[in-house]
Design an enzyme around this catalytic site. Sequence first.
Site, mmCIF file in Angstrom:
data_model
loop_
_atom_site.group_PDB
_atom_site.id
_atom_site.type_symbol
_atom_site.label_atom_id
_atom_site.label_comp_id
_atom_site.label_asym_id
_atom_site.label_seq_id
_atom_site.Cartn_x
_atom_site.Cartn_y
_atom_site.Cartn_z
ATOM 1 C CB VAL A 62 -54.724 -20.129 -13.147
ATOM 2 C CG1 VAL A 62 -53.853 -19.260 -14.051
ATOM 3 C CG2 VAL A 62 -53.750 -20.696 -12.004
ATOM 4 N N GLY A 104 -53.936 -20.977 -20.333
ATOM 5 C CA GLY A 104 -53.585 -21.902 -21.499
ATOM 6 C C GLY A 104 -52.076 -21.805 -21.911
ATOM 7 C CG LEU A 149 -61.438 -17.173 -24.579
ATOM 8 C CD1 LEU A 149 -61.086 -15.685 -25.433
ATOM 9 C CD2 LEU A 149 -62.853 -17.448 -24.214
ATOM 10 C CB SER A 194 -49.678 -4.442 -16.003
ATOM 11 O OG SER A 194 -48.678 -3.669 -16.781
ATOM 12 C CE1 TYR A 249 -52.710 -5.334 -20.315
ATOM 13 C CE2 TYR A 249 -51.020 -3.668 -19.612
ATOM 14 C CZ TYR A 249 -51.462 -5.072 -19.638
ATOM 15 O OH TYR A 249 -50.886 -6.394 -19.203
ATOM 16 C CB ALA A 250 -53.014 2.496 -18.360
ATOM 17 C CE LYS A 308 -53.517 -5.930 -17.025
ATOM 18 N NZ LYS A 308 -53.999 -7.574 -16.560
ATOM 19 C CB ALA A 316 -39.804 -13.409 -21.914
HETATM 20 P P1 NAD Z 1 -50.866 -14.247 -23.060
HETATM 21 O O1 NAD Z 1 -51.505 -13.446 -24.058
HETATM 22 O O2 NAD Z 1 -49.575 -15.197 -23.292
HETATM 23 O O3 NAD Z 1 -51.936 -15.119 -22.099
HETATM 24 C C1 NAD Z 1 -53.014 -14.562 -21.950
HETATM 25 C C2 NAD Z 1 -54.257 -15.894 -21.886
HETATM 26 O O4 NAD Z 1 -55.503 -15.526 -21.401
HETATM 27 C C3 NAD Z 1 -54.200 -16.607 -23.181
HETATM 28 O O5 NAD Z 1 -53.967 -17.960 -22.984
HETATM 29 C C4 NAD Z 1 -55.616 -16.144 -23.524
HETATM 30 O O6 NAD Z 1 -56.345 -17.125 -24.512
HETATM 31 C C5 NAD Z 1 -56.318 -16.026 -22.415
HETATM 32 N N1 NAD Z 1 -57.646 -15.043 -22.554
HETATM 33 C C6 NAD Z 1 -57.803 -14.043 -23.115
HETATM 34 N N2 NAD Z 1 -58.914 -13.446 -23.140
HETATM 35 C C7 NAD Z 1 -59.748 -14.468 -22.241
HETATM 36 C C8 NAD Z 1 -60.960 -14.563 -21.988
HETATM 37 N N3 NAD Z 1 -61.859 -13.423 -22.422
HETATM 38 N N4 NAD Z 1 -61.352 -15.449 -21.238
HETATM 39 C C9 NAD Z 1 -60.519 -16.533 -20.763
HETATM 40 N N5 NAD Z 1 -59.246 -16.571 -21.162
HETATM 41 C C10 NAD Z 1 -58.808 -15.340 -22.151
HETATM 42 O O7 NAD Z 1 -50.484 -13.164 -21.966
HETATM 43 P P2 NAD Z 1 -49.339 -13.146 -20.838
HETATM 44 O O8 NAD Z 1 -48.391 -12.552 -21.108
HETATM 45 O O9 NAD Z 1 -49.273 -14.442 -20.066
HETATM 46 O O10 NAD Z 1 -50.215 -12.172 -19.711
HETATM 47 C C11 NAD Z 1 -51.040 -12.870 -18.644
HETATM 48 C C12 NAD Z 1 -51.541 -11.614 -17.608
HETATM 49 O O11 NAD Z 1 -50.372 -10.851 -17.216
HETATM 50 C C13 NAD Z 1 -52.316 -10.505 -18.424
HETATM 51 O O12 NAD Z 1 -53.275 -10.042 -17.580
HETATM 52 C C14 NAD Z 1 -51.444 -9.610 -18.886
HETATM 53 O O13 NAD Z 1 -52.081 -8.131 -19.036
HETATM 54 C C15 NAD Z 1 -50.523 -9.564 -17.543
HETATM 55 N N6 NAD Z 1 -49.186 -8.895 -17.816
HETATM 56 C C16 NAD Z 1 -48.482 -9.454 -18.626
HETATM 57 C C17 NAD Z 1 -47.130 -8.750 -18.712
HETATM 58 C C18 NAD Z 1 -46.137 -9.278 -19.661
HETATM 59 O O14 NAD Z 1 -45.182 -8.775 -19.945
HETATM 60 N N7 NAD Z 1 -46.264 -10.555 -20.309
HETATM 61 C C19 NAD Z 1 -46.634 -7.695 -18.184
HETATM 62 C C20 NAD Z 1 -47.840 -7.091 -17.246
HETATM 63 C C21 NAD Z 1 -48.933 -7.871 -16.987
#
Ligand code: NAD
Length: 253
Positions: A10, A14, A37, A151, A163-164, A167, A197
């Site tokens: 995964v 983190g 990271l 997304s 972002y769009a 994705k 959330a």
């Molecule tokens: P988050 O910011 O809580 O977690 C993202 C994680 O990715 C972090 O731990 C960060 O350190 C890690 N990360 C960022 N850049 C990195 C890199 N270059 N190399 C390795 N790790 C890296 O985000 P989240 O809300 O858990 O989102 C996770 C995924 O789901 C993302 O791809 C996001 O675009 C997608 N997403 C989230 C939502 C939402 O509502 N939260 C909705 C649609 C899509």
Amino acid sequence: MQVKDSVVVVTGGGQGLGRAMAIELASQGAKLALLDLNEEKLQETVDLVKEAGSEARYYLVNVSEEAAVETAFEKIVQDFGALDVLVNNAGITRDGLLVKAKNGEVTGKMSLSNWQQVMDVNLTGVFLCGREAAAQMIKLGSKGVIINISSISRAGNMGQTNYAAAKAGVVAMTVTWAKELSRYGIRTGAVAPGFIATDMVAAMPEEVLAKITAGVPLKRLGEPGEIAHTVRYIMENDYFSGSVVECNGALRI
Ligand code: NAD
């Protein structure tokens, strides 16, 4: 595919959705390789996976750096002796309007840096990890699964040109890889979450968040566990490949 005893990578494991996926899959007996990271957060997720009754290792890797990704996947296969699933979850946002203007005067633009940072992580990172996972799966003869997190914004969303675009690209790669990798028994899938959330969403201004929630037909944000459940569905369903599952509380952009 059976979740029990499978080896699952995964990215972005983190925190947030990646952490929720790790815990959900660990509770079903999967072993986790977590890329991120942030070492402190990675260690916390490893501990939570252990609490859920399974094992995990972490790898400090920037998913947009080719050599680091290649080395990480080699190391994962050495450490676990297998590779069954990759969840391409790491992602960032750098939101902003393409062009900002007032009274006919242009007052701002999305910077190339904000465009590029999102492309590097959300698109190139998915490409590199997907490529390395597929290469290792083929070498191992593993009938694996690659799951990409897209997304709802892939349809085009105000303030999210970068972002769009990324994705939408992630879904295009999901379809392409299904066509290319089926011959090796490798499946793919994508999940397109709505607003969930996590910290990424909590970072939004309160009034924006209230407006978003009001616009969701189910009148709430999704829970990280609900996206983890969708990932598990793609893993377990052996006839699923090349498609996107929407999980959005009926919200359409
Ligand atoms: P988050 O910011 O809580 O977690 C993202 C994680 O990715 C972090 O731990 C960060 O350190 C890690 N990360 C960022 N850049 C990195 C890199 N270059 N190399 C390795 N790790 C890296 O985000 P989240 O809300 O858990 O989102 C996770 C995924 O789901 C993302 O791809 C996001 O675009 C997608 N997403 C989230 C939502 C939402 O509502 N939260 C909705 C649609 C899509």
